[in-house]
Design a protein around this motif. Structure first.
Motif, mmCIF file in Angstrom:
data_model
loop_
_atom_site.group_PDB
_atom_site.id
_atom_site.type_symbol
_atom_site.label_atom_id
_atom_site.label_comp_id
_atom_site.label_asym_id
_atom_site.label_seq_id
_atom_site.Cartn_x
_atom_site.Cartn_y
_atom_site.Cartn_z
ATOM 1 N N VAL A 128 0.860 -1.171 0.000
ATOM 2 C CA VAL A 128 0.000 0.000 0.000
ATOM 3 C C VAL A 128 0.902 1.228 0.000
ATOM 4 O O VAL A 128 1.760 1.377 0.875
ATOM 5 C CB VAL A 128 -0.925 0.015 1.236
ATOM 6 C CG1 VAL A 128 -1.770 1.282 1.250
ATOM 7 C CG2 VAL A 128 -1.815 -1.223 1.248
ATOM 8 N N ASP A 129 0.714 2.081 -0.985
ATOM 9 C CA ASP A 129 1.552 3.269 -1.121
ATOM 10 C C ASP A 129 1.434 4.151 0.119
ATOM 11 O O ASP A 129 0.352 4.313 0.678
ATOM 12 C CB ASP A 129 1.124 4.049 -2.367
ATOM 13 C CG ASP A 129 2.140 5.109 -2.760
ATOM 14 O OD1 ASP A 129 2.191 6.146 -2.074
ATOM 15 O OD2 ASP A 129 2.885 4.889 -3.734
ATOM 16 N N GLU A 130 2.574 4.712 0.525
ATOM 17 C CA GLU A 130 2.593 5.569 1.700
ATOM 18 C C GLU A 130 1.651 6.759 1.537
ATOM 19 O O GLU A 130 1.121 7.280 2.520
ATOM 20 C CB GLU A 130 4.024 6.074 1.951
ATOM 21 C CG GLU A 130 4.991 4.987 2.402
ATOM 22 C CD GLU A 130 4.664 4.473 3.795
ATOM 23 O OE1 GLU A 130 4.147 5.246 4.612
ATOM 24 O OE2 GLU A 130 4.923 3.280 4.050
ATOM 25 N N ALA A 131 1.459 7.208 0.283
ATOM 26 C CA ALA A 131 0.596 8.371 0.039
ATOM 27 C C ALA A 131 -0.881 7.992 -0.038
ATOM 28 O O ALA A 131 -1.740 8.881 -0.113
ATOM 29 C CB ALA A 131 1.026 9.067 -1.257
ATOM 30 N N VAL A 146 0.233 -1.456 7.139
ATOM 31 C CA VAL A 146 -0.936 -1.549 6.273
ATOM 32 C C VAL A 146 -0.554 -2.356 5.051
ATOM 33 O O VAL A 146 0.420 -2.047 4.359
ATOM 34 C CB VAL A 146 -1.443 -0.153 5.850
ATOM 35 C CG1 VAL A 146 -2.712 -0.297 4.996
ATOM 36 C CG2 VAL A 146 -1.707 0.713 7.069
ATOM 37 N N SER A 147 -1.318 -3.401 4.775
ATOM 38 C CA SER A 147 -1.035 -4.266 3.628
ATOM 39 C C SER A 147 -2.344 -4.613 2.943
ATOM 40 O O SER A 147 -3.428 -4.455 3.520
ATOM 41 C CB SER A 147 -0.333 -5.544 4.098
ATOM 42 O OG SER A 147 0.064 -6.340 3.002
ATOM 43 N N GLU A 148 -2.243 -5.089 1.699
ATOM 44 C CA GLU A 148 -3.445 -5.436 0.953
ATOM 45 C C GLU A 148 -3.945 -6.819 1.312
ATOM 46 O O GLU A 148 -3.154 -7.757 1.471
ATOM 47 C CB GLU A 148 -3.176 -5.343 -0.556
ATOM 48 C CG GLU A 148 -2.985 -3.912 -1.032
ATOM 49 C CD GLU A 148 -2.706 -3.831 -2.527
ATOM 50 O OE1 GLU A 148 -2.501 -4.902 -3.147
ATOM 51 O OE2 GLU A 148 -2.691 -2.710 -3.063
ATOM 52 N N TRP A 149 -5.245 -6.925 1.432
ATOM 53 C CA TRP A 149 -5.909 -8.207 1.655
ATOM 54 C C TRP A 149 -5.900 -9.003 0.364
ATOM 55 O O TRP A 149 -6.179 -8.474 -0.717
ATOM 56 C CB TRP A 149 -7.341 -7.950 2.114
ATOM 57 C CG TRP A 149 -8.297 -9.091 1.927
ATOM 58 C CD1 TRP A 149 -9.230 -9.239 0.946
ATOM 59 C CD2 TRP A 149 -8.422 -10.246 2.762
ATOM 60 N NE1 TRP A 149 -9.933 -10.408 1.105
ATOM 61 C CE2 TRP A 149 -9.450 -11.049 2.217
ATOM 62 C CE3 TRP A 149 -7.762 -10.685 3.906
ATOM 63 C CZ2 TRP A 149 -9.829 -12.253 2.788
ATOM 64 C CZ3 TRP A 149 -8.142 -11.883 4.473
ATOM 65 C CH2 TRP A 149 -9.175 -12.652 3.905
#
Length: 316
Positions: A128-131, A146-149
């Protein structure tokens, strides 16, 4: 816990080659014929160089009788306390209270709160991009990672909890690479293991542990803990012991009876699988320990089942 730990496990492998005429509609049915089965030795390549170590004859009389060959390091004997557990739980509850449908899972971990969010792009890269505004919202609430499911993960046994643990592993993997780089060339390496529940990497090293390895222990700026555990034998010791053991089994005519040999998880010796029945296991353990030059635990283990390869004939 992931045992990326102690290297080569020797295993006797058996290969059976079968030639078969594969029957299809309009083709004469055939039969499978087993041509032969041969033992091909262990699946690893232990180093031939002998490594100096204690002879089994030098061990105290009770050592071999009491030898249990731990299957897990003593470091892993208890569940570690979760750091800032109350604070992390408050963060989880704050995220859940928002009712964001794009948050698929949020959990406490040893490295802080992990949130899994929907992937709007379908690229399955799990980053997930920091922005990303969603990541910024979550981090404002105190979420650490934070990561993608991955919806396809459920099909292969990676439920939400397993995917959260995977995020922790992604934070541990670069630490493992760094530790290997910093210890490369130093004598005494006994392997590494990941301790997900503690957000830690275990470094096992033959005692006495050199100062440069001891200096790696502690909590890093990224929150990952490095634990250094002194053990009796290095991986080189174990490899050499396996080689001596294999040679002794061949010379004594017992090579057909052994099935595997691998290091104990606490670096205290090796465990050897032998085909049952084991009539006098204590005496056999003493013989194998003398041959290997370190304590040996003998366990009954069936030989590998021969693999059958079907070779289709022309026109099948």
């Amino acid at each position: 816990m992931t045992d990326a730990r102690r290297g080569s496990a020797s295993r006797r492998t058996t290969t059976a080659i079968a030639v078969a005429v594969v029957a299809v509609v309009g083709v004469t049915a055939g039969v499978a014929l087993v041509v032969g089965a041969t033992g091909t030795g262990n699946g690893a390549n232990p180093r031939d160089a002998a490594v100096a170590g204690s002879s089994a004859a030098d061990l105290p009389p009770s050592t071999l009788e009491d030898f249990a060959c731990a299957r897990a390091s003593k470091v892993f004997t208890g569940e570690p306390p979760l750091p800032d557990e109350a604070e992390q739980q408050e963060i989880v509850e704050a995220v859940e209270a928002r009712g964001w449908t794009w948050v698929r899972h949020v959990a406490t971990t040893a490295l802080g709160v992990v949130a899994l969010v929907d992937d709007p792009d379908g690229d399955a890269d799990h980053t997930v991009d920091e922005a990303d505004e969603r990541a910024r919202e979550l981090r404002r609430l105190g979420v650490a990672h934070v990561s993608e499911w991955d919806p396809s993960g459920v099909d292969v046994g990676l439920d939400a909890a397993a995917q959260a643990r995977q995020v922790v592993q992604w934070r541990l993997d670069p630490v493992v690479r760094e530790l290997r780089r910093k210890t490369r060339g130093l004598a005494g390496d006994a392997g590494l293991a990941l301790w997900h529940a503690a957000g830690a990497v275990l470094v096992q090293w033959k005692a006495p542990v050199p100062a440069e390895v001891e200096a790696l222990a502690g909590i890093r700026p990224d929150g990952v803990r490095v634990v250094v555990e002194p053990v009796p034998y290095s991986q080189a010791d174990v490899d050499a012991a396996q080689h001596r053991l294999r040679s002794w089994l061949r010379r004594s005519g017992r090579d057909h009876a052994w099935t595997s040999a691998s290091a104990c998880a606490d670096g205290s010796g090796i465990v050897v699988g032998m085909e049952p029945p084991l009539e006098d296991r204590s005496a056999l353990q003493a013989e194998l320990a003398e041959a290997a030059g370190m304590p040996v635990l003998v366990v009954p283990e069936e030989a590998p089942v021969p693999a059958v390869m079907l070779v289709p004939t022309p026109g099948s």
